[in-house]
Design a protein around this motif. Structure first.
Motif, PDB file in Angstrom:
ATOM      1  N   MET A 150      26.686  39.900  33.770  1.00  0.00           N
ATOM      2  CA  MET A 150      27.798  40.588  33.128  1.00  0.00           C
ATOM      3  C   MET A 150      29.086  40.508  33.949  1.00  0.00           C
ATOM      4  SD  MET A 150      26.871  41.310  30.194  1.00  0.00           S
ATOM      5  CE  MET A 150      28.530  41.924  29.858  1.00  0.00           C
ATOM      6  N   ALA A 151      28.997  40.296  35.251  1.00  0.00           N
ATOM      7  CA  ALA A 151      30.216  40.044  36.028  1.00  0.00           C
ATOM      8  C   ALA A 151      30.868  38.757  35.550  1.00  0.00           C
ATOM      9  CB  ALA A 151      29.891  39.964  37.522  1.00  0.00           C
ATOM     10  N   MET A 398      39.248  38.551  46.285  1.00  0.00           N
ATOM     11  CA  MET A 398      38.536  39.764  46.684  1.00  0.00           C
ATOM     12  C   MET A 398      39.480  40.770  47.335  1.00  0.00           C
ATOM     13  SD  MET A 398      34.889  38.453  48.200  1.00  0.00           S
ATOM     14  CE  MET A 398      33.509  38.106  47.095  1.00  0.00           C
ATOM     15  N   THR A 399      40.376  40.282  48.169  1.00  0.00           N
ATOM     16  CA  THR A 399      41.330  41.170  48.835  1.00  0.00           C
ATOM     17  C   THR A 399      42.211  41.871  47.810  1.00  0.00           C
ATOM     18  OG1 THR A 399      41.327  39.754  50.802  1.00  0.00           O
ATOM     19  CG2 THR A 399      43.162  41.294  50.562  1.00  0.00           C
ATOM     20  N   ASP A 400      42.664  41.128  46.808  1.00  0.00           N
ATOM     21  CA  ASP A 400      43.488  41.722  45.757  1.00  0.00           C
ATOM     22  C   ASP A 400      42.714  42.779  44.962  1.00  0.00           C
ATOM     23  OD1 ASP A 400      45.608  40.147  46.480  1.00  0.00           O
ATOM     24  OD2 ASP A 400      45.302  38.659  44.892  1.00  0.00           O
ATOM     25  N   ALA A 401      41.454  42.491  44.677  1.00  0.00           N
ATOM     26  CA  ALA A 401      40.670  43.396  43.826  1.00  0.00           C
ATOM     27  C   ALA A 401      40.191  44.638  44.571  1.00  0.00           C
ATOM     28  CB  ALA A 401      39.474  42.640  43.245  1.00  0.00           C
ATOM     29  N   TRP A 402      39.810  44.465  45.821  1.00  0.00           N
ATOM     30  CA  TRP A 402      39.212  45.569  46.574  1.00  0.00           C
ATOM     31  C   TRP A 402      40.226  46.321  47.450  1.00  0.00           C
ATOM     32  CZ3 TRP A 402      33.724  46.670  47.154  1.00  0.00           C
ATOM     33  CH2 TRP A 402      32.904  45.870  46.367  1.00  0.00           C
ATOM     34  N   PHE A 454      30.699  47.299  40.944  1.00  0.00           N
ATOM     35  CA  PHE A 454      30.602  46.348  39.842  1.00  0.00           C
ATOM     36  C   PHE A 454      31.978  46.020  39.268  1.00  0.00           C
ATOM     37  CE2 PHE A 454      29.437  45.859  35.140  1.00  0.00           C
ATOM     38  CZ  PHE A 454      29.157  44.510  35.262  1.00  0.00           C
ATOM     39  N   LYS A 455      32.796  47.032  39.065  1.00  0.00           N
ATOM     40  CA  LYS A 455      34.113  46.807  38.488  1.00  0.00           C
ATOM     41  C   LYS A 455      34.985  45.976  39.416  1.00  0.00           C
ATOM     42  CE  LYS A 455      37.905  49.258  36.185  1.00  0.00           C
ATOM     43  NZ  LYS A 455      38.432  50.597  35.803  1.00  0.00           N
ATOM     44  N   ARG A 456      34.939  46.264  40.707  1.00  0.00           N
ATOM     45  CA  ARG A 456      35.750  45.486  41.656  1.00  0.00           C
ATOM     46  C   ARG A 456      35.243  44.056  41.776  1.00  0.00           C
ATOM     47  NH1 ARG A 456      35.969  50.727  43.860  1.00  0.00           N
ATOM     48  NH2 ARG A 456      34.070  50.484  45.090  1.00  0.00           N
ATOM     49  N   ALA A 457      33.916  43.876  41.719  1.00  0.00           N
ATOM     50  CA  ALA A 457      33.366  42.518  41.760  1.00  0.00           C
ATOM     51  C   ALA A 457      33.782  41.720  40.530  1.00  0.00           C
ATOM     52  CB  ALA A 457      31.845  42.578  41.873  1.00  0.00           C
ATOM     53  N   LEU A 458      33.745  42.370  39.380  1.00  0.00           N
ATOM     54  CA  LEU A 458      34.167  41.723  38.136  1.00  0.00           C
ATOM     55  C   LEU A 458      35.648  41.350  38.203  1.00  0.00           C
ATOM     56  CD1 LEU A 458      33.282  43.173  34.618  1.00  0.00           C
ATOM     57  CD2 LEU A 458      35.464  42.085  35.070  1.00  0.00           C
ATOM     58  N   LEU A 459      36.479  42.276  38.672  1.00  0.00           N
ATOM     59  CA  LEU A 459      37.912  41.999  38.803  1.00  0.00           C
ATOM     60  C   LEU A 459      38.148  40.853  39.782  1.00  0.00           C
ATOM     61  CD1 LEU A 459      40.916  42.611  38.332  1.00  0.00           C
ATOM     62  CD2 LEU A 459      40.730  44.418  40.066  1.00  0.00           C
ATOM     63  N   SER A 460      37.405  40.826  40.887  1.00  0.00           N
ATOM     64  CA  SER A 460      37.541  39.732  41.860  1.00  0.00           C
ATOM     65  C   SER A 460      37.320  38.382  41.195  1.00  0.00           C
ATOM     66  CB  SER A 460      36.530  39.900  43.005  1.00  0.00           C
ATOM     67  OG  SER A 460      36.775  41.046  43.758  1.00  0.00           O
TER      68      SER A 460
END
Length: 476
Positions: A150-151, A398-402, A454-460
């Motif tokens: 789902m990611a 990843m830096t942008d998302a997290w 999960f949400k941050r991984a998906l956004l990444s």
């Protein structure tokens, strides 16, 4: 395939695109979690003792989710034969959208099969009825690896919605038997090589450093698993009549298996190697918190704790076929079957490691017992080349998302098929990411997914797709 060169304009994508992706992830997240819950309800255990119809139903559900994104020219369910050609593997889902205008292609991998649930009494909620408690979604496969599926789906949805038309090539491979040793994986890659060929491969089947810090997995231990049959008698005999003179198989097994470790629990097998890795700080308190190590029980091994997990071999006995306590009689057991599961350090060949363990057991067999070896499964270790442009883009996304840069981690577990990806697609850059956190308890009762992670991984991943789409030409 040759290395891509960033264009002069912003390779990260325009600021308005980044904002649009964030908005799309926010708006779509509830439906993404609902779709994940529907997948978790399907008991898609790929082990032979379980109903394969559930795995087929899971594949159908994943295929429909990918078709629903509206971005693929092809979505299909396919099988390939296992390595010995005796049967077909479990159904996998593939999807493809060719690149345009010289853009790169990314292959997104995850698996839709799950581990057996074990004893339902060990679960606080039903393993196949997804249950949200606080920020966590509980259920078998909620983290490993239907969240990885789902990611990918959620990231594609968000990127496509924000970008509109785009030129990035996307291939998807959602495997159906990762939890049963990926027995048809190599043949599946060969059978579908043209469809799955890519410049970068994202394997969403690992974890993150903690709830607030992302991670890129750069080292994976290999795996060696096999059964050893230990025999001392042609038939069972009365333990009172002959005990003390005749060695039974259980005595021999206990004595033999104990030779695999030193007094502190380190592996004592000559020929197993260690890797030279520099792990981040990690103390015993964190180990206890993440593993549930009981008070008074000490960790095993020597050296930095993460080096023991990431860079050194381990040996675990995962099963013994012998009379259980309820059926124990005063009998000398003639035969015991033991399952040995070893993890080997990055840099060591799995076949060489098996040879070393087998030689050790044969050399240390007590009382002249007979040993037989069967059911051998080997998986190669892996070290990621972190110098490529795809890793650079992943770190930035990843830096942008997290809101903080990722940590490079090793993993004590194994993903043996990655070596097969490298063999089939030697020019592709491999990125091992994930949706899990230290308390996800994959393979264990009460497996769960932290929805914030999960949400941050998906956004990444959605931001990564935008970065890759912004790259210039360079694919041969």
């Amino acid at each position: 395939m040759t290395e891509h060169q960033p264009t002069d304009h912003e390779s990260i994508g325009a600021p308005d695109l980044t904002a649009a992706i964030r908005d799309a992830v926010d708006v779509g997240f509830p439906s993404t979690v609902a779709d994940l819950a529907n997948l978790v309800r399907i008991p898609s255990v790929s082990w032979p003792a379980f109903d394969a119809a559930h795995v087929a139903r899971s594949a159908d559900a994943v295929a429909e989710l990918l078709r629903g994104t509206g971005v693929f020219d092809l979505v299909d369910i396919r099988r390939s034969s296992v390595e010995d050609g005796s049967e077909l593997g479990q159904p996998a889902v593939v999807a493809s959208r060719p690149a345009r205008n010289g853009k790169p292609t990314v292959l997104l991998y995850a698996h839709h099969d799950v581990q057996p649930p074990g004893k339902e009494s060990d679960w606080e909620t039903s393993p196949f009825e997804p249950t949200q408690r606080g920020d966590r979604l509980y259920g078998r496969g909620a983290a490993d690896d239907k969240a990885g599926v789902m990611a990918h789906v959620g990231a594609i949805r968000a990127f496509a919605e924000a970008a509109g038309d785009f030129d990035l090539g996307i291939a998807v491979f959602i495997e159906g038997e990762e939890e049963w040793a990926s027995r048809s994986f190599a043949n599946f890659l060969r059978d579908n090589r043209e469809l799955l060929a890519a410049d970068a491969i994202v394997v969403a089947d690992s974890g993150n450093w903690d709830l607030e810090t992302p991670a890129i997995t750069v080292a994976l231990r290999g795996a060696v698993a096999f059964n050893v049959r230990i025999r001392t008698l042609a038939h069972a005999s009365h333990s009172g009549m002959y005990g003390g003179a005749v060695p039974d198989a259980m005595l021999a097994a206990i004595r033999l298996l104990d030779t695999l470790w030193t007094a502190d629990g380190s592996v004592a097998v000559e020929g197993l190697t260690s890797a030279d890795l520099e792990p981040p700080a990690y103390d015993e308190a964190q180990l206890r918190s993440e593993t549930g190590l009981l008070d008074g029980v000490t960790p095993i091994g020597d050296g930095p704790i993460l080096s023991r997990i990431w860079a050194k071999p381990s040996v675990t006995i995962t099963g013994i076929d012998a009379p259980d306590v309820a059926n124990a009689s005063n009998t000398l057991v003639p035969e015991v079957l033991v399952r040995v599961s070893a993890r080997i350090a990055p840099g060591q060949d799995a076949s060489a490691a098996f040879d070393a363990i087998r030689a050790h057991l044969e050399a240390h067999a007590p009382f002249g017992v007979q040993l037989g070896f069967e059911g051998v499964d080997l998986g190669q270790a892996f070290l990621v080349d972190t110098s490529g442009w795809a890793v650079e883009d992943t770190r930035a996304a990843m830096t942008d998302a997290w809101g903080r840069p990722p940590v490079d981690i090793g993993v004590g577990g194994s993903i043996p098929f990655i070596a097969e990806l490298v063999e089939e697609f030697p020019g592709a850059q491999i990125l091992v990411t994930g949706v899990e956190d230290p308390d996800s308890r994959a393979h264990s009762p009460n497996e769960s997914l932290h929805l914030g992670v999960f949400k941050r991984a998906l956004l990444s991943e959605a931001l990564l797709l935008a970065r890759l789409d912004a790259r210039g030409s360079g694919t041969s």
